[in-house]
Design an enzyme around this catalytic site. Structure first.
Site, PDB file in Angstrom:
ATOM      1  N   ASP A   1       6.583  -6.650   1.291  1.00 37.74           N
ATOM      2  CA  ASP A   1       6.994  -7.946   1.861  1.00 37.74           C
ATOM      3  C   ASP A   1       6.845  -9.115   0.877  1.00 37.74           C
ATOM      4  O   ASP A   1       7.677 -10.025   0.859  1.00 37.74           O
ATOM      5  CB  ASP A   1       6.282  -8.234   3.190  1.00 37.74           C
ATOM      6  CG  ASP A   1       4.785  -8.352   3.051  1.00 37.74           C
ATOM      7  OD1 ASP A   1       4.241  -7.882   2.028  1.00 37.74           O
ATOM      8  OD2 ASP A   1       4.146  -8.906   3.958  1.00 37.74           O
TER       9      ASP A   1
ATOM     10  N   ARG B   1       1.518  -8.879  -9.553  1.00 41.65           N
ATOM     11  CA  ARG B   1       1.582  -9.853  -8.459  1.00 41.65           C
ATOM     12  C   ARG B   1       1.603 -11.209  -9.151  1.00 41.65           C
ATOM     13  O   ARG B   1       0.628 -11.607  -9.768  1.00 41.65           O
ATOM     14  CB  ARG B   1       0.361  -9.716  -7.543  1.00 41.65           C
ATOM     15  CG  ARG B   1       0.255  -8.326  -6.876  1.00 41.65           C
ATOM     16  CD  ARG B   1      -0.736  -8.372  -5.737  1.00 41.65           C
ATOM     17  NE  ARG B   1      -1.164  -7.048  -5.267  1.00 41.65           N
ATOM     18  CZ  ARG B   1      -0.481  -6.294  -4.406  1.00 41.65           C
ATOM     19  NH1 ARG B   1       0.659  -6.714  -3.926  1.00 41.65           N
ATOM     20  NH2 ARG B   1      -0.956  -5.128  -4.025  1.00 41.65           N
TER      21      ARG B   1
ATOM     22  N   ASP C   1       2.193   1.227   2.541  1.00 41.99           N
ATOM     23  CA  ASP C   1       1.733   0.754   3.851  1.00 41.99           C
ATOM     24  C   ASP C   1       2.679   1.082   5.016  1.00 41.99           C
ATOM     25  O   ASP C   1       2.267   1.067   6.171  1.00 41.99           O
ATOM     26  CB  ASP C   1       1.508  -0.762   3.823  1.00 41.99           C
ATOM     27  CG  ASP C   1       0.466  -1.173   2.797  1.00 41.99           C
ATOM     28  OD1 ASP C   1      -0.364  -0.326   2.431  1.00 41.99           O
ATOM     29  OD2 ASP C   1       0.490  -2.345   2.367  1.00 41.99           O
TER      30      ASP C   1
ATOM     31  N   ARG D   1      -3.216  -2.431   4.408  1.00 37.72           N
ATOM     32  CA  ARG D   1      -3.274  -3.892   4.585  1.00 37.72           C
ATOM     33  C   ARG D   1      -3.525  -4.213   6.054  1.00 37.72           C
ATOM     34  O   ARG D   1      -4.504  -3.726   6.598  1.00 37.72           O
ATOM     35  CB  ARG D   1      -1.990  -4.539   4.062  1.00 37.72           C
ATOM     36  CG  ARG D   1      -2.209  -5.977   3.588  1.00 37.72           C
ATOM     37  CD  ARG D   1      -0.957  -6.584   3.046  1.00 37.72           C
ATOM     38  NE  ARG D   1      -0.613  -6.086   1.736  1.00 37.72           N
ATOM     39  CZ  ARG D   1      -1.105  -6.576   0.593  1.00 37.72           C
ATOM     40  NH1 ARG D   1      -1.960  -7.560   0.624  1.00 37.72           N
ATOM     41  NH2 ARG D   1      -0.748  -6.087  -0.550  1.00 37.72           N
TER      42      ARG D   1
ATOM     43  N   ASP E   1       4.816  -0.758   6.372  1.00 29.34           N
ATOM     44  CA  ASP E   1       4.706  -1.862   7.334  1.00 29.34           C
ATOM     45  C   ASP E   1       5.936  -2.772   7.367  1.00 29.34           C
ATOM     46  O   ASP E   1       5.844  -3.918   7.798  1.00 29.34           O
ATOM     47  CB  ASP E   1       3.458  -2.697   6.997  1.00 29.34           C
ATOM     48  CG  ASP E   1       3.503  -3.256   5.585  1.00 29.34           C
ATOM     49  OD1 ASP E   1       4.363  -2.822   4.787  1.00 29.34           O
ATOM     50  OD2 ASP E   1       2.670  -4.115   5.263  1.00 29.34           O
TER      51      ASP E   1
ATOM     52  N   THR F   1       6.346   0.694  -0.722  1.00 28.56           N
ATOM     53  CA  THR F   1       4.945   0.365  -0.439  1.00 28.56           C
ATOM     54  C   THR F   1       4.332   1.523   0.339  1.00 28.56           C
ATOM     55  O   THR F   1       5.001   2.098   1.205  1.00 28.56           O
ATOM     56  CB  THR F   1       4.790  -0.933   0.386  1.00 28.56           C
ATOM     57  OG1 THR F   1       3.450  -0.996   0.905  1.00 28.56           O
ATOM     58  CG2 THR F   1       5.749  -1.022   1.565  1.00 28.56           C
TER      59      THR F   1
ATOM     60  N   GLY G   1       2.204  -3.971  -5.108  1.00 26.59           N
ATOM     61  CA  GLY G   1       1.456  -2.724  -5.291  1.00 26.59           C
ATOM     62  C   GLY G   1       2.392  -1.571  -5.624  1.00 26.59           C
ATOM     63  O   GLY G   1       3.450  -1.435  -5.014  1.00 26.59           O
TER      64      GLY G   1
HETATM   65  O1  F6P Z   1       0.273  -2.929  -0.237  1.00 24.70           O
HETATM   66  C1  F6P Z   1      -0.295  -1.807  -0.822  1.00 24.70           C
HETATM   67  C2  F6P Z   1      -1.785  -1.948  -0.908  1.00 24.70           C
HETATM   68  O2  F6P Z   1      -2.300  -0.779  -1.523  1.00 24.70           O
HETATM   69  C3  F6P Z   1      -2.492  -2.213   0.405  1.00 24.70           C
HETATM   70  O3  F6P Z   1      -2.653  -1.057   1.191  1.00 24.70           O
HETATM   71  C4  F6P Z   1      -3.784  -2.816  -0.064  1.00 24.70           C
HETATM   72  O4  F6P Z   1      -4.318  -3.663   0.922  1.00 24.70           O
HETATM   73  C5  F6P Z   1      -3.361  -3.610  -1.283  1.00 24.70           C
HETATM   74  O5  F6P Z   1      -2.128  -3.056  -1.707  1.00 24.70           O
HETATM   75  C6  F6P Z   1      -4.349  -3.595  -2.418  1.00 24.70           C
HETATM   76  O6  F6P Z   1      -3.834  -4.406  -3.436  1.00 24.70           O
HETATM   77  P1  F6P Z   1      -4.444  -4.517  -4.910  1.00 24.70           P
HETATM   78  O7  F6P Z   1      -4.073  -3.261  -5.641  1.00 24.70           O
HETATM   79  O8  F6P Z   1      -3.790  -5.720  -5.481  1.00 24.70           O
HETATM   80  O9  F6P Z   1      -5.914  -4.619  -4.740  1.00 24.70           O
END
Ligand code: F6P
Length: 321
Positions: free
Chosen positions: A103, A72, A128, A172, A130, A126, A11
């Site tokens: 991660d 991803r 998050d 997340r 985390d 990130t 992300g």
């Molecule tokens: O890890 C960053 C994040 O924005 C999280 O907070 C969220 O759960 C996820 O990525 C969403 O991912 P995507 O953009 O692939 O839907």
């Protein structure tokens, strides 16, 4: 080391560009060439590389997103995909990597290090926050501010209509964003995955709030165990006596111009990542612990759970009354 590759993966997060800029300029300052790997691991597999000059990273410190793009990658999860990526790196003469991401990014790069002997340093990018081994990740501060500003606006309409709002924020399976957003927006309650949400107790809180507060805001972390804002709202529904609405803030939290704090953090970390590579370090993440740069083995950054600050949790509870 003469050729360094830099990429963003997973992300996107505000401040990634500031970090790329710092990697490029510190690499060049130290006499290295810096290669941008586009679209994260997908681009690594395809050999999607671009030479980066000091000027190619001008005018990006203030921009959200990532100029290197991100992805991803499913292919990179396979040994064949990683072997193709390693072959591309070798062909391009890339001797060391700076991996900016979360991660998933780090799990990928550790495999590359172990299977193909690549040298790499991780930088926590990130929203998050985390990752174990750093007090703050790049993008977190901006995301919290973005969510807080949105909630200030929601509060206006909540107060005008005497409504209760359930506002879902990202993170997340961690509650860092939710807790900071809850405190900074003066929310009445914060539901996070690190503590169990007692639905009955929350209903009681709300019934009591209704006697003294005509409107209220509940922040719900997306990873909260009751299933997010819609699900929690459905469970509380009729008993609290409030007319309610649900708002999921979503990807707005990932965009926008990075805050000064994120730009500075990203610049420091990008610089430190190149310094670490040139010192011969590998398989570690650059972090900021108590305001100082620190290095943590990449494996620990996701295998150890970063603890939520209990004092902040207490603060949120006491000030929401
Ligand atoms: O890890 C960053 C994040 O924005 C999280 O907070 C969220 O759960 C996820 O990525 C969403 O991912 P995507 O953009 O692939 O839907």
């Amino acid at each position: 080391m003469k050729r360094i590759g830099v990429y963003t993966s997973g992300g996107d997060a505000p401040g990634m560009n500031a970090c790329v800029r710092a990697v490029v300029r510190n690499g060049l300052y130290n006499g290295c060439e810096v290669i941008g790997i586009q679209h994260g691991y997908e681009g690594m597999i395809e050999g999607n590389f671009v030479d980066l000059s000091a000027r190619s990273v001008s005018n990006i410190i203030q921009r959200g997103g990532t100029i290197l793009r991100t992805a991803r990658s499913e292919q990179f999860r396979t040994p064949e995909g990683r072997a193709r990526a390693a072959a591309q790196l070798e062909k391009a003469g890339i001797e060391g990597l700076v991996a900016i991401g979360g991660d998933g990014t780090f799990q990928g790069v550790v495999r590359l290090i172990e299977e193909h002997g690549v040298a790499a340093i991780g930088v926590p990018g990130t929203i998050d926050n985390d990752l174990f081994g750093t007090d703050f990740t790049i993008g977190y501060d901006t995301a919290v501010n973005t969510a807080m500003e949105a909630i200030d606006k929601i509060r206006d309409t909540a107060a005008s209509h005497d409504r209760l709002f359930y506002v879902e924020v990202m993170g997340r399976d961690a509650g860092f964003i939710a807790l900071d957003v809850g405190i900074s927006s003066g929310a009445e309650y914060v539901a996070i995955p690190e503590t169990r949400t007692n639905v009955e107790a929350l209903r009681e809180y709300l019934e009591n709030y209704k006697k003294v507060k005509s409107s209220a805001i509940i922040i719900v972390a997306e990873g909260e165990e009751e299933g997010g804002a819609f699900s929690l709202a459905e469970k509380i529904k009729d008993t609290a006596g409030y007319d309610y609405r649900v708002c999921v803030l979503g990807h707005i939290q990932r965009g926008g111009s990075p805050s000064a704090r994120d730009r500075i953090l990203a610049s420091r970390m990008g610089l430190a990542a190149v310094d670490a590579l040139l010192e011969g370090q590998t398989n570690v993440m650059v972090g900021d612990i108590h305001g100082k740069i620190a290095y943590t083995p990449l494996l620990e950054t996701w295998s150890q759970r970063k603890a939520l600050d209990k004092d902040l949790w207490r603060l949120a509870r006491i000030l929401s009354t």
